[in-house]
Scaffold this active site. Structure first.
Site, PDB file in Angstrom:
ATOM      1  CB  ALA A 198      -0.741  -0.084   1.277  1.00  0.00           C
ATOM      2  N   GLY A 219       0.430  -4.906   0.854  1.00  0.00           N
ATOM      3  CA  GLY A 219      -0.485  -5.030   0.312  1.00  0.00           C
ATOM      4  C   GLY A 219      -0.253  -5.557  -1.172  1.00  0.00           C
ATOM      5  CD  GLU A 248      -2.536  -7.736   3.016  1.00  0.00           C
ATOM      6  OE1 GLU A 248      -2.074  -6.347   2.827  1.00  0.00           O
ATOM      7  OE2 GLU A 248      -2.839  -7.635   3.994  1.00  0.00           O
ATOM      8  CD  GLU A 300       1.597  -5.625   5.656  1.00  0.00           C
ATOM      9  OE1 GLU A 300       2.560  -6.520   6.051  1.00  0.00           O
ATOM     10  OE2 GLU A 300       0.853  -5.482   4.831  1.00  0.00           O
TER      11      GLU A 300
HETATM   12  N1  CO8 Z   1       4.452   3.295  -0.840  1.00  0.00           N
HETATM   13  C1  CO8 Z   1       5.078   4.229  -1.114  1.00  0.00           C
HETATM   14  N2  CO8 Z   1       6.182   4.476  -1.926  1.00  0.00           N
HETATM   15  C2  CO8 Z   1       6.910   3.555  -2.034  1.00  0.00           C
HETATM   16  C3  CO8 Z   1       6.530   2.081  -1.589  1.00  0.00           C
HETATM   17  C4  CO8 Z   1       5.471   1.932  -0.778  1.00  0.00           C
HETATM   18  N3  CO8 Z   1       5.182   1.133  -0.302  1.00  0.00           N
HETATM   19  N4  CO8 Z   1       7.553   1.160  -1.845  1.00  0.00           N
HETATM   20  C5  CO8 Z   1       8.285   1.880  -2.670  1.00  0.00           C
HETATM   21  N5  CO8 Z   1       7.894   3.287  -2.706  1.00  0.00           N
HETATM   22  C6  CO8 Z   1       8.703   4.331  -3.510  1.00  0.00           C
HETATM   23  C7  CO8 Z   1       9.981   4.869  -2.639  1.00  0.00           C
HETATM   24  O1  CO8 Z   1       9.588   5.742  -1.587  1.00  0.00           O
HETATM   25  C8  CO8 Z   1      10.773   5.222  -3.809  1.00  0.00           C
HETATM   26  O2  CO8 Z   1      10.155   6.715  -3.946  1.00  0.00           O
HETATM   27  P1  CO8 Z   1      11.260   7.772  -4.338  1.00  0.00           P
HETATM   28  O3  CO8 Z   1      12.032   7.609  -5.494  1.00  0.00           O
HETATM   29  O4  CO8 Z   1      10.211   9.121  -4.642  1.00  0.00           O
HETATM   30  O5  CO8 Z   1      12.014   8.080  -2.922  1.00  0.00           O
HETATM   31  C9  CO8 Z   1      10.418   4.592  -4.842  1.00  0.00           C
HETATM   32  O6  CO8 Z   1       9.379   3.801  -4.653  1.00  0.00           O
HETATM   33  C10 CO8 Z   1      11.502   3.536  -5.107  1.00  0.00           C
HETATM   34  O7  CO8 Z   1      11.827   2.699  -3.841  1.00  0.00           O
HETATM   35  P2  CO8 Z   1      13.084   2.720  -3.420  1.00  0.00           P
HETATM   36  O8  CO8 Z   1      14.192   3.638  -3.500  1.00  0.00           O
HETATM   37  O9  CO8 Z   1      12.971   2.251  -1.715  1.00  0.00           O
HETATM   38  O10 CO8 Z   1      13.637   1.390  -3.942  1.00  0.00           O
HETATM   39  P3  CO8 Z   1      14.712   0.306  -3.306  1.00  0.00           P
HETATM   40  O11 CO8 Z   1      15.171  -0.665  -4.478  1.00  0.00           O
HETATM   41  O12 CO8 Z   1      15.814   0.714  -2.645  1.00  0.00           O
HETATM   42  O13 CO8 Z   1      13.817  -0.714  -2.233  1.00  0.00           O
HETATM   43  C11 CO8 Z   1      11.927  -1.732  -1.378  1.00  0.00           C
HETATM   44  C12 CO8 Z   1      12.761  -1.296  -2.795  1.00  0.00           C
HETATM   45  C13 CO8 Z   1      12.486  -2.921  -0.633  1.00  0.00           C
HETATM   46  C14 CO8 Z   1      10.684  -2.401  -2.107  1.00  0.00           C
HETATM   47  C15 CO8 Z   1      11.557  -0.585  -0.668  1.00  0.00           C
HETATM   48  O14 CO8 Z   1      11.050   0.410  -1.787  1.00  0.00           O
HETATM   49  C16 CO8 Z   1      10.655  -0.881   0.368  1.00  0.00           C
HETATM   50  O15 CO8 Z   1      11.079  -1.204   1.405  1.00  0.00           O
HETATM   51  N6  CO8 Z   1       9.175  -0.453   0.183  1.00  0.00           N
HETATM   52  C17 CO8 Z   1       8.294  -0.657   1.221  1.00  0.00           C
HETATM   53  C18 CO8 Z   1       7.598  -1.924   1.406  1.00  0.00           C
HETATM   54  C19 CO8 Z   1       6.721  -2.190   2.394  1.00  0.00           C
HETATM   55  O16 CO8 Z   1       6.949  -1.893   3.521  1.00  0.00           O
HETATM   56  N7  CO8 Z   1       5.540  -2.391   1.832  1.00  0.00           N
HETATM   57  C20 CO8 Z   1       4.219  -2.591   2.849  1.00  0.00           C
HETATM   58  C21 CO8 Z   1       3.443  -1.258   2.719  1.00  0.00           C
HETATM   59  S1  CO8 Z   1       2.349  -1.266   4.049  1.00  0.00           S
HETATM   60  C22 CO8 Z   1       1.062  -2.395   3.406  1.00  0.00           C
HETATM   61  O17 CO8 Z   1       1.105  -2.719   2.415  1.00  0.00           O
HETATM   62  C23 CO8 Z   1      -0.264  -2.411   4.317  1.00  0.00           C
HETATM   63  C24 CO8 Z   1      -1.353  -2.948   3.469  1.00  0.00           C
HETATM   64  C25 CO8 Z   1      -2.572  -3.085   4.446  1.00  0.00           C
HETATM   65  C26 CO8 Z   1      -3.114  -1.537   4.260  1.00  0.00           C
HETATM   66  C27 CO8 Z   1      -4.400  -1.562   4.708  1.00  0.00           C
HETATM   67  C28 CO8 Z   1      -4.966  -0.122   5.020  1.00  0.00           C
HETATM   68  C29 CO8 Z   1      -4.198   0.480   6.266  1.00  0.00           C
END
Ligand code: CO8
Length: 256
Positions: free
Chosen positions: A66, A112, A115, A135
């Protein structure tokens, strides 16, 4: 309908749906979830679509979760509403969609994103895929059905470990534990998904819709009753007549 965050290609009754927010690794924001919800409503009624394939744009990510930036300032009631709304309008809609949905996981499937893949009926992954529910690293738990669907796919003990540690599974490990059905090279991923979809599209869509309903009911108390009712229902359908007649006449069935 025009979609801002989806690319839709329909060929031979198969819709290839690419989630397209590459700058955010295809994270699910409000607009993307709304596009998905509208697409599935339209695809349900569209006789040109018999199977849906979901994938992410680029070669790095299916869906990285998400969109964290969108809910970082939410309070309890908005958080709960976000989860409830998302589950009803996208995740449960996909699970109960009467046409098969295949997740073609082309990279990160996190939070998400995993999911979404788990709500789909089948998952195939490319060798570079990484799957996990991180999460708890954000002080949350999975909110789009992950605590319910992961244990059903990989067992309660493994699901607990995956959610508590936030570890990611490699594609190979995901296949070993039943989280994905197949693993292929990235350049083969869409071809393989299309191959499976083409095979499905040749079979009776009426029967497949009933199979989805009955298989989903296996999680519920009345699963056997749903199977019996669905089985009976199909005897009154044209596809049953065509399928059995084709068998007896030693030809391939032609399902309408
Ligand atoms: N949300 C928003 N932006 C994201 C997300 C995300 N989940 N994942 C990546 N991005 C963005 C980064 O912020 C970055 O943007 P910018 O260039 O503007 O800084 C761009 O994508 C590229 O990402 P990275 O530079 O971080 O790329 P890396 O190769 O270094 O890392 C990863 C890749 C490991 C995937 C890393 O981006 C990461 O850890 N992302 C987050 C993963 C995460 O925690 N996902 C779970 C999110 S919470 C969730 O899904 C809850 C679901 C249930 C919700 C229910 C309602 C509340």
């Amino acid at each position: 309908m025009e979609y801002t965050n989806l690319i839709i290609e329909i060929t031979h009754k198969v819709a290839l749906v690419t989630l397209n927010r590459p700058h955010a690794l295809n994270a699910l924001n409000k607009d993307l979830l709304s596009d998905l919800s509208h697409f599935f409503d339209a695809a349900k009624e569209d006789s040109q679509i018999r199977v849906v394939i979901l994938t992410g744009s680029g070669d790095k990510s299916f869906v990285a979760g998400a969109d964290i930036k969108e809910f970082s300032d939410f309070d309890a009631s908005r958080g709960q509403e976000l989860a409830a709304q998302g589950q009803a309008s996208v995740f449960d809609k996909i699970e109960n969609f009467p046409k098969p949905v295949i997740a073609a996981i082309n990279g990160f499937a996190l939070g998400g994103g995993l999911e979404l893949a788990m709500a789909s009926h089948m998952r195939i992954a490319s060798t570079n895929a990484k799957l996990g529910l991180p999460e708890v690293t954000l002080g949350l738990i999975p909110g789009y059905g992950g605590t319910q669907r992961l244990p059903k796919l990989i067992g309660k003990g493994r699901a607990m470990q995956a959610i508590f540690t936030a570890d990611m599974f490699t594609a190979e490990k995901a296949m070993e534990i039943g989280l994905v059905n197949e693993v292929v090279q990235q350049e083969e991923l869409i071809n393989r998904a299309q191959e499976i979809a083409a095979k499905i599209a040749r079979n009776s869509s009426v029967a497949i819709a009933k199979a989805i309903e009955a298989i989903n009911a296996s999680d519920k108390e009345n699963g056997f009753q749903v199977e019996i009712a669905s089985f009976g229902h199909l005897f009154d359908q044209d596809d049953f007549m065509e399928g059995t007649t084709a068998f007896i006449e030693k030809r391939k069935p032609n399902f309408k």
